[in-house]
Design an enzyme around this catalytic site. Structure first.
Site, mmCIF file in Angstrom:
data_model
loop_
_atom_site.group_PDB
_atom_site.id
_atom_site.type_symbol
_atom_site.label_atom_id
_atom_site.label_comp_id
_atom_site.label_asym_id
_atom_site.label_seq_id
_atom_site.Cartn_x
_atom_site.Cartn_y
_atom_site.Cartn_z
ATOM 1 N N SER A 196 34.273 41.894 39.088
ATOM 2 C CA SER A 196 33.925 40.503 38.800
ATOM 3 C C SER A 196 35.030 39.684 38.166
ATOM 4 O O SER A 196 35.062 38.466 38.322
ATOM 5 C CB SER A 196 32.691 40.458 37.893
ATOM 6 O OG SER A 196 32.960 41.077 36.643
ATOM 7 N N HIS A 224 28.342 42.181 42.854
ATOM 8 C CA HIS A 224 29.042 40.991 43.338
ATOM 9 C C HIS A 224 29.317 41.064 44.839
ATOM 10 O O HIS A 224 30.165 40.321 45.353
ATOM 11 C CB HIS A 224 30.349 40.808 42.568
ATOM 12 C CG HIS A 224 30.133 40.401 41.145
ATOM 13 N ND1 HIS A 224 30.019 39.082 40.738
ATOM 14 C CD2 HIS A 224 29.973 41.153 40.025
ATOM 15 C CE1 HIS A 224 29.817 39.031 39.447
ATOM 16 N NE2 HIS A 224 29.783 40.278 38.976
ATOM 17 N N LYS A 254 22.624 37.188 41.541
ATOM 18 C CA LYS A 254 23.851 36.505 41.955
ATOM 19 C C LYS A 254 23.634 35.858 43.323
ATOM 20 O O LYS A 254 22.998 34.815 43.399
ATOM 21 C CB LYS A 254 25.013 37.481 41.903
ATOM 22 C CG LYS A 254 25.276 37.962 40.461
ATOM 23 C CD LYS A 254 26.369 38.981 40.368
ATOM 24 C CE LYS A 254 26.687 39.318 38.920
ATOM 25 N NZ LYS A 254 25.561 39.864 38.138
#
Length: 404
Positions: A196, A224, A254
């Site tokens: 990240s 991610h 996310k």
């Protein structure tokens, strides 16, 4: 009486002195643009009058504002309820959870999937429940992986970031130790797929090669990556490694525009986690609206053009920043603009905000000393004019700080 409490004022003073104190800055909505409030402590926030572009969100596909995702959450709240009301093992297991887990397992190419109240809970609970004797962990793994390794009580062996040769060397060294001849000893290799803060992508194929040579299990954190790669999956799906990775973990908070985490793997793995993962057993189930929103977002990630629009914006922004003279790390949708000095990074972030762009300065202790950077994350819903505005802000602020 002697005071055995905590000197919180001194702690905060030290943070301020070292320019490490962070503050909350509320925004009116989660989207590609919004109105922010100045840090207000415990007081009610007051929104600024100027709308700004957000290039700092993990809402990569921009689906938090998608009407279809919002409608799915509303429908679940109306028909199932706003909260699960209890642990999944008591009365908190609903059809909304099962529908999401079925879709996650299908997307990740596994027998089963299990949702947790957060990605942090998924990592900590899973690693601790597996109870490995030895964990091999990338040096830049997420804090939730680190904490899960510590909680498991395992011997922790750290290898160099995204370095399969370093991993292999650590495996060889550990195998050569006399006490490693115990056939009952369990080894777990854990890595993020997309990191990240650095935007780097783990060499999963080479990692699997090394793990298989020594009989270790592999766990990959796709927080991610979920929703952004092949068929709405992650790097594991993009590289066709579903059959070589034992534990696939990810988040719903996310790209999937919701809240929570998940683990995907064999039916036996999920059954063990249902019984042994304390962060699952002793937590109230994911809210039905969150489960329904994630299901719809995953469907859109698989069957809409959102992924293509994201990667177009990533390519445009990366090319533009590099053309301006900035150094961009990584090879994912996360674009770290390397600055170095923490004060320069803070000044650059302030300059961007003055020009209507939100992109945070990431500095120690989050990253090593001397590697401060601006973490830039475009979204699928940014228009081309937004990308141009971001680049213009970087050029003006970079020149002002003396970085260009």
């Amino acid at each position: 009486m002697e005071d055995r409490g905590f000197d919180l004022g001194a702690r905060l003073g030290t943070l301020e002195e070292n320019e490490l104190k962070r503050s909350l800055s509320p925004v009116d909505r989660v989207a590609e643009r919004g109105y922010f409030a100045a840090p207000s402590g415990g007081d009610l926030p007051v929104l600024e009058s100027d709308e700004v572009l957000v290039f700092a969100s993990n809402n990569y596909l921009g689906l938090t504002a998608d009407q279809r995702v919002q409608n799915a959450a509303r429908q679940a709240a109306a028909t199932v309820g706003t909260g699960a009301g209890a642990s999944r093992l008591v009365t908190g297991d609903t059809l909304a959870h099962r529908d999401l887990e079925r879709l996650l397992a299908e997307t990740k190419g596994t027998e089963r999937a299990l949702t947790f109240s957060s990605g942090y809970a998924a990592n900590v609970g899973t690693i601790a429940a597996l109870e490995p004797d030895v964990v091999f962990s990338d040096e830049l793994n997420h804090a939730s992986i680190v904490d899960g390794c510590r909680l498991s009580g395992a011997e922790i062996v750290v290898y160099d970031h995204c370095d399969a040769a370093s991993l292999r060397s650590k495996l060889e060294t550990r195998a050569a130790r006399s006490d490693s001849t115990d056939e009952d000893e369990s080894w777990l290799l854990v890595t993020d797929s997309v990191f990240s803060m650095d935007g780097t992508v783990a060499p999963l194929g080479a990692i699997c090669d090394a793990a298989e040579e020594f009989g270790a299990w592999v766990m990959v954190d796709e927080a991610h990556a979920t929703g952004l790669y092949a068929t709405g999956g992650g790097v594991v799906q993009a590289e066709g490694l579903e059959d070589r990775i034992h534990v696939q973990m990810g988040t719903l908070s996310k790209a999937l525009a919701s809240q929570g985490g998940y683990v995907a793997g064999s039916a036996a793995l999920v059954e063990c986690l249902v019984n042994d993962a304390r962060s699952f057993v002793f937590s109230t189930g994911l809210t039905p609206p969150a489960a329904a929103a994630a299901s719809e977002a995953l469907h859109l990630a698989r069957h809409s053009d959102a992924r293509e629009r994201l990667w177009e914006n990533v390519a445009h922004l990366r090319d533009g920043l590099e053309s301006l003279g900035f150094e961009i790390a990584g090879e994912s949708q996360i674009l770290p603009v390397l600055v170095g000095d923490r004060r320069d990074a803070l000044a650059l972030a302030d300059g961007l905000r003055d020009r209507g762009v939100i992109a945070p300065a990431i500095r120690p202790p989050t990253v090593p000393e001397g590697t401060s950077r601006i973490r830039v994350a475009p979204m699928a819903t940014h228009e081309q004019d937004d990308i141009v505005a971001c680049l213009e802000a970087f050029q003006a602020a970079g020149e002002e700080v003396g970085l260009l």
